[in-house]
Write a protein that holds these residues in place. Structure first.
Motif, short mmCIF file in Angstrom:
data_model
loop_
_atom_site.label_atom_id
_atom_site.label_comp_id
_atom_site.label_asym_id
_atom_site.label_seq_id
_atom_site.Cartn_x
_atom_site.Cartn_y
_atom_site.Cartn_z
N ILE A 65 0.87 -1.18 0.00
CA ILE A 65 0.00 0.00 0.00
C ILE A 65 0.90 1.23 0.00
CG2 ILE A 65 -1.67 1.32 1.37
CD1 ILE A 65 -2.56 -1.41 2.52
N PHE A 66 0.66 2.16 -0.91
CA PHE A 66 1.52 3.34 -0.99
C PHE A 66 1.05 4.43 -0.03
CE2 PHE A 66 2.36 1.25 -5.07
CZ PHE A 66 3.74 1.10 -4.93
N THR A 67 2.05 5.10 0.56
CA THR A 67 1.80 6.18 1.53
C THR A 67 2.76 7.33 1.23
OG1 THR A 67 3.49 5.41 3.09
CG2 THR A 67 1.29 4.44 3.33
N SER A 68 2.81 8.30 2.14
CA SER A 68 3.72 9.43 1.95
C SER A 68 5.09 9.20 2.57
CB SER A 68 3.09 10.68 2.57
OG SER A 68 2.97 10.49 3.97
N GLY A 69 5.28 8.05 3.21
CA GLY A 69 6.58 7.78 3.83
C GLY A 69 6.44 6.82 4.99
N ALA A 70 7.56 6.51 5.63
CA ALA A 70 7.53 5.53 6.71
C ALA A 70 6.78 6.05 7.94
CB ALA A 70 8.94 5.11 7.09
N THR A 71 6.79 7.36 8.16
CA THR A 71 6.05 7.91 9.29
C THR A 71 4.56 7.59 9.14
OG1 THR A 71 7.62 9.72 9.54
CG2 THR A 71 5.45 10.04 10.54
N GLU A 72 4.04 7.88 7.96
CA GLU A 72 2.62 7.58 7.73
C GLU A 72 2.37 6.08 7.80
OE1 GLU A 72 0.80 8.99 4.03
OE2 GLU A 72 -0.93 7.71 4.45
#
Ligand SMILES: *Cc1c(COP(=O)(O)O)cnc(C)c1O
Length: 395
Positions: A65-72
């Motif tokens: 699943i794509f997100t805005s980065g590891a934080t998200e």
């Protein structure tokens, strides 16, 4: 200027930039547009990136699943599981050395009525899988352990922890931001059910990441944390960042191809650096396990000095950090080194060296010279160093 702060972020590989470029203007499609070619080709590019990223971590492409980065991704994984599994329990387990993204998401779980146990690690930064086993309760839902630490490079015993989680029937989430693309990572072999990834830690663009979510044995459910157009099965809606995701996919492909060669080259640099600094200077200590460690990371304490002072004195020529880029604004010693039981002085005396794909042998030699002269000259006027030499134990 020498860059030895690859754990904070990596430069985007020019090959990655090249792969991204056509997806800004020539191929502008929205993968959610099902009615024309622009949309279809964008969807194909997304499929391809899922395939490349899944291939790097031993997952199925549909599990990315794509997100805005590891934080998200950390937030989505932890809070998404918390909400989805409330009926099963509300207890989470994590470590004192986790990244701020995991620590803060766990605090949010507590604010929302859950319970979090933060486990200790040894002086070497490693958690004992038996400690995790003993901490698991009937109402435990998930264990969160990062694959490799951003400050020390220490690699946790993932397969053993995965074994414990499997036997006890709890979910296993791992922050893989520093490990993926640098060392072999296989989520199925390690029994990891959710994993956070970040493109900009592996020569991809900033602002793109992924969450791996196991879809089979077990099929992990995630409650969405945002609401919108239903993209990605509604788990993480919003128009996909096509150029960024294409770059992330390319970065994964390059990492897989070059990993073993890079591990050898960079661990060679790391060993030269550590050897040189510990021989030419007295009282320099390696923080964290020396055997279970990322090949390109070295965390060293220079007794008698503050890491910040060395860093500042070298800043014209050398980019380093004392620890996490995310918490470098605070004067407190690193929570990672403190959680390892290192004293306040040793923690404040730490510097993190993290090399990478574009680091050269010449840069390593120059860094050794620079650090050696800087430490010698700063120690010459350091009252703490005098105390240490007089046999005083620094706190
Ligand atoms: C950098 C990092 C993150 C945050 O990733 P972003 O993509 O910058 O949000 C999380 N965890 C670890 C271990 C990291 O090193």
């Amino acid at each position: 200027m020498i860059y030895l702060d690859y754990n904070a972020t990596t430069p985007t590989d020019p090959l990655v930039v090249e792969a991204m470029l056509p997806w800004f203007y020539e191929h502008p499609g929205n993968p959610s547009s099902r009615a024309h070619r622009f949309g279809w080709e964008a969807q194909e590019a997304i499929d391809q990136a899922q395939y490349q990223i899944a291939g790097l971590i031993g997952a199925d492409p549909r599990e990315i699943i794509f997100t805005s980065g590891a934080t998200e991704s950390d937030n989505l994984g932890l809070l998404g599981v918390f909400k989805k599994y409330r009926h099963k329990g509300q207890h989470f387990i994590t470590l004192g050395t986790e990244h701020q993204a995991v620590r803060d998401a766990c605090s949010e779980i507590e604010r929302r009525g859950g319970q979090v146990t933060v486990l200790p690690v040894g002086q070497d930064g490693l958690v004992n899988p038996e400690t995790i086993d003993r901490a698991i309760r009937d109402d435990t839902v998930l264990v969160s352990v990062m694959w490799a630490n951003n400050e020390t490079g220490v690699i946790q015993p993932m397969a053993e922890i995965g074994e414990v989680c499997k036997r006890r029937g709890v979910l296993f989430l791992s922050d893989g931001a520093q490990a993926v693309g640098k060392i072999p990572v296989n989520v199925k072999d390690a029994g990891v059910h959710l994993m956070a990834l970040s493109a900009h830690k592996m020569y991809g663009p900033k602002g793109v990441g992924a969450l791996y979510v196991s879809s089979r044995s077990p099929r992990v459910g995630i409650a969405p944390q945002m609401f919108g157009g239903g993209q990605q099965g509604g788990i993480r809606p919003g128009t996909l960042n096509v150029p960024g995701i294409v770059g992330f996919g390319k970065a994964a492909e390059i990492a897989l191809d070059s990993m073993h060669q890079e591990m050898e080259r960079l661990s060679g640099f790391r060993d030269v650096l550590e050897q040189a600094l510990t021989v030419s200077l007295p009282a320099v200590f390696v923080n964290g396990s020396r055997s279970n460690r990322l090949p390109h990371v070295s965390n060293l304490s220079f007794t008698g000095l503050e890491g910040d002072a060395i860093l500042m004195a070298c800043a014209r020529e050398l980019a380093l950090s004392t620890g996490s880029a995310c918490s470098s604004a605070t004067p407190d010693p690193s929570h990672v080194l403190t959680a390892m039981g290192l004293g306040r002085h040793r923690s404040k005396a730490a510097l993190r060296f993290s090399a990478g794909r574009f680091t050269t042998e010449t840069e390593i030699s120059r860094s050794i010279e620079l650090i050696t002269t800087t430490v010698k000259s700063l120690r010459a006027t350091s009252p703490l160093w005098d105390l240490y030499q007089d046999g005083v134990e620094l706190p």
